[in-house]
Scaffold this motif. Sequence first.
Motif, PDB file in Angstrom:
ATOM      1  N   GLY A  69       0.902  -1.254  -0.011  1.00 41.78           N
ATOM      2  CA  GLY A  69      -0.043   0.180  -0.065  1.00 41.78           C
ATOM      3  C   GLY A  69       0.845   1.163   0.146  1.00 41.78           C
ATOM      4  O   GLY A  69       0.391   2.617   0.275  1.00 41.78           O
ATOM      5  N   ARG A  70       2.068   1.181  -0.530  1.00 44.07           N
ATOM      6  CA  ARG A  70       3.062   2.321  -0.568  1.00 44.07           C
ATOM      7  C   ARG A  70       4.268   1.960  -1.282  1.00 44.07           C
ATOM      8  O   ARG A  70       4.415   0.821  -1.768  1.00 44.07           O
ATOM      9  CB  ARG A  70       3.601   2.682   0.837  1.00 44.07           C
ATOM     10  N   PHE A  71       4.879   3.103  -1.720  1.00 50.12           N
ATOM     11  CA  PHE A  71       5.859   2.947  -2.521  1.00 50.12           C
ATOM     12  C   PHE A  71       7.175   2.564  -1.700  1.00 50.12           C
ATOM     13  O   PHE A  71       7.335   2.766  -0.475  1.00 50.12           O
ATOM     14  CB  PHE A  71       6.241   4.252  -3.361  1.00 50.12           C
ATOM     15  N   PRO A  72       8.146   1.984  -2.250  1.00 51.23           N
ATOM     16  CA  PRO A  72       9.506   1.501  -1.695  1.00 51.23           C
ATOM     17  C   PRO A  72      10.054   2.571  -1.195  1.00 51.23           C
ATOM     18  O   PRO A  72      10.259   3.496  -2.103  1.00 51.23           O
ATOM     19  CB  PRO A  72      10.039   0.511  -2.860  1.00 51.23           C
ATOM     20  N   ARG A  73      10.710   2.553  -0.036  1.00 49.96           N
ATOM     21  CA  ARG A  73      11.547   3.582   0.377  1.00 49.96           C
ATOM     22  C   ARG A  73      13.089   3.238   0.372  1.00 49.96           C
ATOM     23  O   ARG A  73      13.680   2.256   0.269  1.00 49.96           O
ATOM     24  CB  ARG A  73      11.308   3.832   1.885  1.00 49.96           C
ATOM     25  N   ASP A  74      13.814   4.505  -0.055  1.00 51.53           N
ATOM     26  CA  ASP A  74      14.935   4.491  -0.392  1.00 51.53           C
ATOM     27  C   ASP A  74      16.104   4.188   0.878  1.00 51.53           C
ATOM     28  O   ASP A  74      17.411   4.019   0.781  1.00 51.53           O
ATOM     29  CB  ASP A  74      15.607   5.592  -1.126  1.00 51.53           C
ATOM     30  N   ARG A  75      15.377   4.649   1.992  1.00 53.32           N
ATOM     31  CA  ARG A  75      16.123   4.386   3.512  1.00 53.32           C
ATOM     32  C   ARG A  75      15.603   3.272   4.177  1.00 53.32           C
ATOM     33  O   ARG A  75      15.847   3.209   5.402  1.00 53.32           O
ATOM     34  CB  ARG A  75      15.932   5.770   4.117  1.00 53.32           C
ATOM     35  N   SER A  76      14.996   2.480   3.744  1.00 53.34           N
ATOM     36  CA  SER A  76      14.688   1.134   4.299  1.00 53.34           C
ATOM     37  C   SER A  76      15.897   0.210   4.796  1.00 53.34           C
ATOM     38  O   SER A  76      16.926   0.400   4.300  1.00 53.34           O
ATOM     39  CB  SER A  76      13.781   0.198   3.300  1.00 53.34           C
ATOM     40  N   ASP A  77      15.578  -0.515   5.749  1.00 53.23           N
ATOM     41  CA  ASP A  77      16.442  -1.483   6.228  1.00 53.23           C
ATOM     42  C   ASP A  77      16.652  -2.521   5.318  1.00 53.23           C
ATOM     43  O   ASP A  77      17.657  -3.292   5.299  1.00 53.23           O
ATOM     44  CB  ASP A  77      16.000  -1.874   7.747  1.00 53.23           C
ATOM     45  N   ASP A  78      15.738  -2.768   4.516  1.00 54.64           N
ATOM     46  CA  ASP A  78      15.472  -4.069   3.573  1.00 54.64           C
ATOM     47  C   ASP A  78      16.207  -3.711   2.194  1.00 54.64           C
ATOM     48  O   ASP A  78      16.057  -2.645   1.538  1.00 54.64           O
ATOM     49  CB  ASP A  78      14.245  -4.459   3.271  1.00 54.64           C
ATOM     50  N   LYS A  79      17.476  -4.354   1.895  1.00 53.15           N
ATOM     51  CA  LYS A  79      18.067  -4.130   0.830  1.00 53.15           C
ATOM     52  C   LYS A  79      17.388  -4.242  -0.528  1.00 53.15           C
ATOM     53  O   LYS A  79      17.406  -3.334  -1.296  1.00 53.15           O
ATOM     54  CB  LYS A  79      19.348  -5.165   0.724  1.00 53.15           C
ATOM     55  N   GLU A  81      14.168  -3.592  -0.810  1.00 49.26           N
ATOM     56  CA  GLU A  81      13.250  -2.273  -0.942  1.00 49.26           C
ATOM     57  C   GLU A  81      13.973  -1.174  -1.414  1.00 49.26           C
ATOM     58  O   GLU A  81      13.587  -0.583  -2.309  1.00 49.26           O
ATOM     59  CB  GLU A  81      12.597  -2.186   0.432  1.00 49.26           C
ATOM     60  N   ARG A  82      15.240  -0.917  -0.926  1.00 48.58           N
ATOM     61  CA  ARG A  82      16.102   0.034  -1.411  1.00 48.58           C
ATOM     62  C   ARG A  82      16.444  -0.067  -2.702  1.00 48.58           C
ATOM     63  O   ARG A  82      16.507   0.983  -3.622  1.00 48.58           O
ATOM     64  CB  ARG A  82      17.274  -0.013  -0.404  1.00 48.58           C
ATOM     65  N   SER A  83      16.552  -1.195  -3.311  1.00 50.59           N
ATOM     66  CA  SER A  83      16.829  -1.494  -4.581  1.00 50.59           C
ATOM     67  C   SER A  83      15.710  -0.978  -5.605  1.00 50.59           C
ATOM     68  O   SER A  83      15.962  -0.314  -6.588  1.00 50.59           O
ATOM     69  CB  SER A  83      17.365  -2.859  -5.078  1.00 50.59           C
ATOM     70  N   MET A  84      14.616  -1.292  -5.343  1.00 52.28           N
ATOM     71  CA  MET A  84      13.269  -0.877  -5.874  1.00 52.28           C
ATOM     72  C   MET A  84      12.988   0.536  -5.970  1.00 52.28           C
ATOM     73  O   MET A  84      12.695   0.965  -6.691  1.00 52.28           O
ATOM     74  CB  MET A  84      12.100  -1.721  -5.298  1.00 52.28           C
ATOM     75  N   ALA A  85      13.363   1.054  -4.718  1.00 47.38           N
ATOM     76  CA  ALA A  85      13.308   2.625  -4.605  1.00 47.38           C
ATOM     77  C   ALA A  85      14.088   3.329  -5.555  1.00 47.38           C
ATOM     78  O   ALA A  85      13.867   4.291  -6.253  1.00 47.38           O
ATOM     79  CB  ALA A  85      13.436   2.992  -3.390  1.00 47.38           C
ATOM     80  N   ARG A  86      15.355   2.659  -5.625  1.00 45.36           N
ATOM     81  CA  ARG A  86      16.489   3.283  -6.418  1.00 45.36           C
ATOM     82  C   ARG A  86      15.818   3.310  -7.798  1.00 45.36           C
ATOM     83  O   ARG A  86      16.195   4.479  -8.720  1.00 45.36           O
ATOM     84  CB  ARG A  86      17.629   2.754  -6.180  1.00 45.36           C
ATOM     85  N   TRP A  87      15.583   2.044  -8.348  1.00 44.10           N
ATOM     86  CA  TRP A  87      15.052   1.960  -9.822  1.00 44.10           C
ATOM     87  C   TRP A  87      13.963   2.720 -10.096  1.00 44.10           C
ATOM     88  O   TRP A  87      14.204   3.502 -11.371  1.00 44.10           O
ATOM     89  CB  TRP A  87      14.975   0.327 -10.049  1.00 44.10           C
ATOM     90  N   LEU A  88      13.224   2.846  -9.275  1.00 37.09           N
ATOM     91  CA  LEU A  88      11.835   3.466  -9.619  1.00 37.09           C
ATOM     92  C   LEU A  88      12.152   5.062  -9.546  1.00 37.09           C
ATOM     93  O   LEU A  88      11.839   5.960 -10.511  1.00 37.09           O
ATOM     94  CB  LEU A  88      10.864   3.586  -8.267  1.00 37.09           C
TER      95      LEU A  88
END
Length: 168
Positions: A69-79, A81-88
Amino acid sequence: MYRLGLSRKRIAELVRAQPATVGYHLVIARRQDPGIEAAHLTANGTKSSPSPADLSHMDEIIAWVTEEGRFPRDRSDDKGERSMARWLSDRRREAAEGTLDPAHREEGHDWPRHKGCTSEREHTLGVWIHTQRHKHRRGELDPVKVTFLDAAAPGWQAGRTRGRPARR
């Protein structure tokens, strides 16, 4: 040479350099001249299309947004999720600069529908954007979210064009 359709490998052979070195300089050239890639593809007689990796990233992000229900975050602890946020973020930047590969937009050049959809994915995204527009019209959408949507998806308030789509 790249603009004339030569491959990175062929350019490297001609100038007696490593392909990685040529690739490095091509990255810089693409940033300075976004039209160089289109010229290369035209000279080759090829049509660009999203790579299998890009298609995978798109599907992954759509699944993420649907589930979380949200976009991936670039400051997440999950690698991941950070990768998806960077690509987006990279695709958003390209869209804002006008350099987004047209192949990423070839599915219809329009906003997703919430009625009469061709796929479950379009329906899910269409319902979400329709809800955001509805909340905005009623004054119920957080101003921070409005600012974010304006920056991330210019034209989101207007939605689809009425009537038949323009001929191509």
